[in-house]
Scaffold this motif. Structure first.
Motif, PDB file in Angstrom:
ATOM      1  N   SER A 192       0.845  -1.192   0.000  1.00 47.97           N
ATOM      2  CA  SER A 192       0.000   0.000   0.000  1.00 47.97           C
ATOM      3  C   SER A 192       0.885   1.249   0.000  1.00 47.97           C
ATOM      4  O   SER A 192       2.101   1.182   0.140  1.00 47.97           O
ATOM      5  CB  SER A 192      -0.953  -0.009   1.192  1.00 47.97           C
ATOM      6  N   PRO A 236      -2.956   4.085   3.608  1.00 46.03           N
ATOM      7  CA  PRO A 236      -2.651   2.792   4.232  1.00 46.03           C
ATOM      8  C   PRO A 236      -3.409   1.635   3.575  1.00 46.03           C
ATOM      9  O   PRO A 236      -2.952   0.503   3.610  1.00 46.03           O
ATOM     10  CB  PRO A 236      -3.121   2.973   5.679  1.00 46.03           C
ATOM     11  N   ALA A 237      -4.573   1.938   3.001  1.00 42.40           N
ATOM     12  CA  ALA A 237      -5.418   0.867   2.460  1.00 42.40           C
ATOM     13  C   ALA A 237      -5.352   0.783   0.942  1.00 42.40           C
ATOM     14  O   ALA A 237      -6.024  -0.031   0.338  1.00 42.40           O
ATOM     15  CB  ALA A 237      -6.862   1.104   2.898  1.00 42.40           C
ATOM     16  N   THR A 275      -5.229  -3.543  -1.902  1.00 43.09           N
ATOM     17  CA  THR A 275      -4.177  -4.516  -2.189  1.00 43.09           C
ATOM     18  C   THR A 275      -4.835  -5.869  -2.446  1.00 43.09           C
ATOM     19  O   THR A 275      -6.035  -6.040  -2.197  1.00 43.09           O
ATOM     20  CB  THR A 275      -3.208  -4.612  -1.002  1.00 43.09           C
ATOM     21  N   GLU A 318      -5.049  -8.711  -1.065  1.00 43.78           N
ATOM     22  CA  GLU A 318      -5.688  -9.544  -0.044  1.00 43.78           C
ATOM     23  C   GLU A 318      -7.025  -8.975   0.426  1.00 43.78           C
ATOM     24  O   GLU A 318      -7.690  -9.553   1.268  1.00 43.78           O
ATOM     25  CB  GLU A 318      -4.760  -9.688   1.169  1.00 43.78           C
ATOM     26  N   VAL A 319      -7.369  -7.794  -0.086  1.00 45.32           N
ATOM     27  CA  VAL A 319      -8.554  -7.112   0.450  1.00 45.32           C
ATOM     28  C   VAL A 319      -9.739  -7.247  -0.497  1.00 45.32           C
ATOM     29  O   VAL A 319      -9.609  -7.055  -1.702  1.00 45.32           O
ATOM     30  CB  VAL A 319      -8.224  -5.619   0.708  1.00 45.32           C
ATOM     31  N   LYS A 369     -12.162  -1.742   4.479  1.00 47.17           N
ATOM     32  CA  LYS A 369     -10.828  -1.855   5.072  1.00 47.17           C
ATOM     33  C   LYS A 369     -10.302  -0.480   5.493  1.00 47.17           C
ATOM     34  O   LYS A 369      -9.742  -0.321   6.580  1.00 47.17           O
ATOM     35  CB  LYS A 369      -9.866  -2.501   4.071  1.00 47.17           C
ATOM     36  N   GLY A 370     -10.518   0.508   4.626  1.00 53.41           N
ATOM     37  CA  GLY A 370     -10.077   1.863   4.960  1.00 53.41           C
ATOM     38  C   GLY A 370     -10.815   2.375   6.183  1.00 53.41           C
ATOM     39  O   GLY A 370     -10.226   2.901   7.128  1.00 53.41           O
ATOM     40  N   SER A 386     -12.278   0.618   8.497  1.00 50.45           N
ATOM     41  CA  SER A 386     -11.903  -0.141   9.689  1.00 50.45           C
ATOM     42  C   SER A 386     -10.557   0.347  10.242  1.00 50.45           C
ATOM     43  O   SER A 386     -10.386   0.468  11.465  1.00 50.45           O
ATOM     44  CB  SER A 386     -11.897  -1.620   9.316  1.00 50.45           C
ATOM     45  N   ALA A 387      -9.620   0.655   9.353  1.00 52.56           N
ATOM     46  CA  ALA A 387      -8.318   1.141   9.829  1.00 52.56           C
ATOM     47  C   ALA A 387      -8.444   2.525  10.462  1.00 52.56           C
ATOM     48  O   ALA A 387      -7.912   2.773  11.543  1.00 52.56           O
ATOM     49  CB  ALA A 387      -7.321   1.172   8.668  1.00 52.56           C
ATOM     50  N   CYS A 421      -5.948  -4.098   9.925  1.00 50.40           N
ATOM     51  CA  CYS A 421      -4.899  -3.990   8.895  1.00 50.40           C
ATOM     52  C   CYS A 421      -5.516  -3.579   7.566  1.00 50.40           C
ATOM     53  O   CYS A 421      -6.354  -4.280   7.013  1.00 50.40           O
ATOM     54  CB  CYS A 421      -4.162  -5.311   8.734  1.00 50.40           C
ATOM     55  N   PRO A 422      -5.110  -2.417   7.044  1.00 50.20           N
ATOM     56  CA  PRO A 422      -5.761  -1.932   5.824  1.00 50.20           C
ATOM     57  C   PRO A 422      -5.328  -2.641   4.552  1.00 50.20           C
ATOM     58  O   PRO A 422      -5.929  -2.439   3.514  1.00 50.20           O
ATOM     59  CB  PRO A 422      -5.400  -0.448   5.790  1.00 50.20           C
ATOM     60  N   THR A 423      -4.283  -3.474   4.627  1.00 52.82           N
ATOM     61  CA  THR A 423      -3.838  -4.132   3.395  1.00 52.82           C
ATOM     62  C   THR A 423      -4.071  -5.632   3.407  1.00 52.82           C
ATOM     63  O   THR A 423      -3.828  -6.301   2.412  1.00 52.82           O
ATOM     64  CB  THR A 423      -2.319  -3.926   3.186  1.00 52.82           C
ATOM     65  N   GLY A 424      -4.516  -6.172   4.523  1.00 49.80           N
ATOM     66  CA  GLY A 424      -4.676  -7.623   4.599  1.00 49.80           C
ATOM     67  C   GLY A 424      -3.347  -8.329   4.846  1.00 49.80           C
ATOM     68  O   GLY A 424      -3.251  -9.543   4.687  1.00 49.80           O
ATOM     69  N   ARG A 437      -2.577 -11.468   9.236  1.00 42.59           N
ATOM     70  CA  ARG A 437      -3.479 -12.606   9.124  1.00 42.59           C
ATOM     71  C   ARG A 437      -3.523 -13.361  10.433  1.00 42.59           C
ATOM     72  O   ARG A 437      -2.505 -13.457  11.116  1.00 42.59           O
ATOM     73  CB  ARG A 437      -2.962 -13.563   8.037  1.00 42.59           C
TER      74      ARG A 437
END
Lengths: 325, 644
Positions: A197, A241-242, A265, A267-268, A274-275, A277-278, B620-623, B626
């Motif tokens: 990221s 960050p996301a 990224t 994995e998301v 995700k953004g 949540s962070a 975690c914003p990128t995964g 884990r």
């Protein structure tokens, strides 16, 4: 050996992605030298029938930008899919839905109502709305159907690779083109940009404290951010960050936070979630125990239009895809 | 190699068998891809069931197992062990709860069966993505930290130290002994507490393997059971513990006089002081907020008076770091401040005292050398005790105030044979085998016990205090010289700070929460952190000592030098290729298990500290973060199994 055939097409987008191709500057000459452009409505005169006349798979690569929101766009991308070896979703709108994807907070009826009746700049006393078929004398005019929901390209057709960005920067485009020409492509479905990221390449990360927290939320117009500090530290929501890196940090260098055009990224699944949540995790964390429910609500209320902010580029690609109306 | 999943549906006797059509489920899932066999069993957790499960794993050459039964909280460990014994990594087994979540809550059999079927499918989806996890072991640190040097902490310290184990005893006050050391006599033996405690305190100070850190507080704790790293702030004492012999020559010349908190404000002390005569360690401390020299004024009276050169105005706070395997919190309690009930006159009228103030008056090392005197220096002729002060406000019965009041009544009658004693109570709490006798004897000695409705009111009329009370629906009053308030016991003021430091919960009353109120009253939800004494709830000395011993015993039986400790296997891990070093997880980790690798510019997780809570994974914003055994893929596969 014949040069590989290449097509460019645009759907629901602003045209910036077409500009991005032109933005390759002299590099475009290398592209033109290496390939044979067989379809590019914005720049060259080809018709749909020219594409239809081609054999299936005859086009080596189609670069399609824009989200899919009309019947015509759907028809065209399906046609290009059939005729192409590779389909590349080009730019944020094809990749994630992009800015046009924010229309998924409404549907066709509410959009038409607003655009053709309510906006101050419209004069439409009869309240005429676009229709797919209109009789004019003994002629019938047709328009493509306007869907309720904006979709990403891969929600309509199979997509091989993604070039992210609003619009994609020249180096990302050139790297992708080189990879295609040299046959050095990663696993199908990959986004042709770095996996980490934006914090990884952010010029401000050097000075970022080990523990990051947001005491309050500020909007960019409210302060002039310190050009060396992490935006989050200053209370400005930054989706860096996301968000996938590779953009060249243009916004950051212009002292503006990341809004996420490169998408998540690998994995998301849901970029906005995700953004959110962070950011929610680090908001007010320092004095968390001292905050009352009311204080927390006040902090959170400072985020104006959270759905529009966190999903600015990715609403159609989110888990929920659209607002239920 | 193709996966071979064994699905076992437990009937739990009639518990599941009667409410769910187990055969339908077994039949349905048998045809699912990768399912090698699906069977039902009447009681999988029984000896026979475990034997059956093990033989199935071996016979069917299973690579994964799904067990549909009760809540995993009951027997997951047992089934995991069975898998391990049959040669299958226990993390390749997935349990799904079709008893509490289906059989017991869904009355319609068809609906319950359908629901259970979807649970089993979800578990099959999930188990296919599960990965074997190998358990890791780490060396443990057998040393122990005890926080609080009252009776509970002392008992724990001495029990632990008996076999040469290193114990660090930290107390925030300049001396050890806690509240107990401030009582002259204690119920039920009427023994002199300082005399009773002195040998123990001496023992603690002299044992080589006990390091006592008084005037010290814990500042930071990281780590987990077996390996805690503790930072202790040893506050500047300004008197050398090595050079000082405790002669007391420094007290007299000190020009500062302030109220002595150790005598509950009933006496004065100097800026250089010992809390009370006989306090241990017998080394004075300089109160830096009140010492002239330390405030920058001209004075060095104590330095000049000290024959041993023990005064050191240049002393500074020291941060001491210690590695310990377990922590016992024995931070004690204090008394409810009756000022918050203005009708009782505390703080307003002279001679309205708390129980603890009367204890100090009664103590031979107290402000009056043990004489019971009024403010004017005369002996009181009548004393009223008001019970249950703060019970309503705190919302609990402290359980010790009746007895300390009964005890004080005894002592007062012995010291002042003619004094009249009135005890105003609403309920008497006399729970232990000797307590009733002590009460009866107090009555025999002439102490009056009057049941009132708890609405006592204290006023001043002339020189006397007047207690108004209501008994048998009649308002009455009595004029006395002294009023003693039997205040409730509340957690020490340090409790909240320490709870935050260790991230352990407090109960509704503000005491440390137990791991289990009945079964593990000396444990906390944080493994390796124990509680003893009145920091867990109001307690008398005997109970506090018992709990101190129990906590120490638990540590002695589990934290054994030379043995290894198994780590939590379901920890978080960070994908180096994805982490961009955004620091979100570092900010959030409640166990300080994540930190930044400055060279790689990424976050890393310390396996020994991570407890697998998943906070970093969610944020975690990128995964990149884990959770082992709770991956995104596993969870989504499970959701897809239940959601249609």
């Amino acid at each position: 050996m014949a040069k590989p055939k290449v097509a460019f097409y645009w759907c629901a987008s602003c045209g910036g992605c077409e500009e991005a191709v032109v933005d390759l500057a002299e590099d475009i000459l290398k592209v033109v030298e290496a390939v044979d452009i067989v379809f590019w409505p914005v720049a060259m005169d080809f018709k749909k029938k020219d594409v239809e006349a081609m054999k299936d798979g005859e086009i080596a690569v189609s670069f399609i930008n824009g989200a899919v929101r009309t019947e015509e766009q759907e028809e065209m991308v399906k046609l290009l899919r059939r005729k192409s070896g590779l389909v590349i979703a080009f730019g944020s709108c094809a990749h994630l839905g992009g800015i046009p994807g924010l229309a998924n907070f409404w549907n066709r009826d509410t959009i038409f109502e607003r655009v053709y009746k309510e906006v101050p700049s419209i004069a439409n006393p009869k309240g005429v709305l676009p229709k797919t078929k209109t009789k004019v004398g003994d002629m019938e005019l047709t328009l493509p159907e306007f869907w309720d929901t904006v979709r990403t390209l891969d929600q309509v057709i199979d997509v091989d690779y993604y070039i992210p960005g609003c619009a994609p920067p020249p180096d990302i485009i050139m790297n992708a083109v080189s990879a295609i020409l040299e046959g050095k492509l990663p696993e199908k479905g990959s986004v042709l940009a770095p996996d980490k990221s934006l914090c990884d390449t952010c010029p401000r990360s050097e000075k970022k404290p080990e523990k990051i927290s947001m005491k309050e939320i500020k909007r960019p117009y409210e302060i002039i951010p310190d050009s060396e500090k992490c935006f989050l530290e200053e209370g400005i929501i930054c989706l860096g960050p996301a968000t996938r890196s590779g953009c060249g940090e243009k916004c950051i260098n212009a002292n503006m936070p990341c809004r996420g055009c490169f998408g998540p990224t690998k994995e998301v699944i849901d970029h906005g979630a995700k953004g959110l949540s962070a950011i929610a995790s680090i908001l007010g964390i320092e004095d968390e125990e001292k905050l009352s429910e009311e204080d927390v609500q006040k902090l959170v209320d400072k985020i104006v239009d959270p759905a529009g902010l966190f999903y600015m580029y990715s609403l159609p690609s989110s888990l929920l895809r659209r607002k239920k109306i | 190699m193709a996966e071979r999943i064994g699905v076992y549906v437990c009937k739990c006797g009639p518990n599941i068998g009667d409410k769910i059509d187990v055969d339908v489920i077994v039949n349905d899932v048998n045809s699912i891809k990768n399912v090698a066999t699906a069977k039902s069993h009447n009681l999988l957790c029984s000896e026979d069931g475990i034997k059956f499960l093990k033989s199935e794993i071996e016979k069917e050459k299973l690579s994964r197992v799904v067990i549909a039964a009760c809540t995993p909280k009951m027997y997951e460990q047992k089934f995991m062990k069975a898998c391990e014994e049959a040669g299958l990594n226990p993390y390749l087994m997935q349990m799904t709860n079709i008893r509490e979540q289906c059989a017991w809550v869904t009355p319609d059999k068809t609906a319950a069966t359908e629901k259970a079927r979807s649970f089993v499918i979800a578990a099959i989806n999930r188990v296919l993505l599960q990965e074997p996890i190998e358990k890791k072991e780490i060396d443990i640190q057998p040393d122990v930290l005890v926080v609080g040097g009252g009776v509970a902490g002392m008992e724990a310290t001495l029990t632990l130290a008996q076999k040469g184990r290193k114990v660090y005893l930290v107390d925030k006050s300049p001396c050890i002994g806690g509240l107990g050391a401030r009582f002259e006599e204690v119920y039920q033996t009427m023994e002199c507490a300082p005399c009773m405690l002195a040998p123990e305190m001496q023992d603690i100070l002299q044992k080589e393997n006990i390091e006592t850190l008084t005037h010290s507080e814990i500042e930071d704790v990281v780590g987990s059971y077996g390996n805690f790293s503790v930072k202790i702030r040893k506050k500047a004492r300004y008197v050398s513990e090595e050079a000082c012999i405790g002669c007391g020559a420094c007290f007299e010349p000190c020009p500062v006089e302030i109220s002595n908190e150790f005598d509950e404000g009933l006496s004065k002390r100097k800026a250089i002081y010992l809390p009370f005569a006989g306090a241990l360690p017998n080394v004075p401390v300089i109160d830096k907020d009140n010492c002239k020299k330390l405030k920058g004024e001209e004075c060095n009276a104590c330095e000049q008076a000290c024959p041993f050169g023990a005064i050191n105005f240049g002393d500074e706070d020291k941060i001491i770091e210690k590695q310990v395997g377990a922590i016992i919190l024995a931070t004690g309690s204090m008394l409810f401040d009756p000022k918050s009930i203005p009708t009782l006159g505390y703080g307003k009228f002279d001679n309205v005292l708390t129980g603890l103030q009367l204890e100090r008056l009664n103590a031979s090392n107290g402000p009056t050398s043990g004489k019971i005197l009024l403010k004017n220096g005369k002996e009181p002729k009548s004393i009223a005790f008001i019970y249950c002060v703060g019970r309503k406000e705190k919302g609990y019965c402290s359980g010790v105030c009746c007895m300390y009041s009964v005890k004080l009544a005894h002592l007062l009658r012995d010291k002042l044979p003619d004094v009249k004693i009135y005890n105003f109570y609403t309920d008497l709490c006399l729970p232990k085998k000797e307590h009733q006798r002590l009460y009866n004897e107090a009555v025999d000695k002439g102490a009056k016990f009057i049941r009132s409705d708890g609405t006592e009111n204290v006023t001043r009329v002339g020189k006397n205090l007047v207690v108004q009370y209501k008994t048998d629906s009649t308002k009455k009053k009595v004029s006395v010289d002294m009023v003693v308030l039997a205040s409730a016991v509340e957690p020490d003021e340090s409790t909240e700070k320490i709870a935050k430091l260790l991230d352990i919960p407090l109960d509704e009353q503000g005491f440390f929460s137990e791991e289990h109120v009945l079964m593990k009253p000396f444990g906390t939800p944080l493994e390796g952190v124990f509680i003893a004494g009145s920091c867990q709830g109001p307690k008398d000395i005997a109970d506090a000592v018992a709990q101190g011993g129990a906590a120490a015993g638990r540590i002695l039986s589990k934290l054994i030098p030379g043995e290894k400790l198994e780590l939590e296997p379901k920890v978080a891990e960070i994908d180096e290729d994805l982490c961009s070093g955004c620091s979100t997880c570092i900010t959030l980790c409640p166990y300080s298990a994540t930190h930044r690798d400055e060279e790689k510019k990424i976050a890393v997780v310390d396996d020994a500290l991570c407890r697998g809570c998943g906070t970093c994974v969610a944020a975690c914003p990128t995964g990149a973060a884990r959770a082992k055994h709770f991956t995104k893929e596993q969870i989504f596969a499970e959701i897809k199994g239940v959601a249609k």
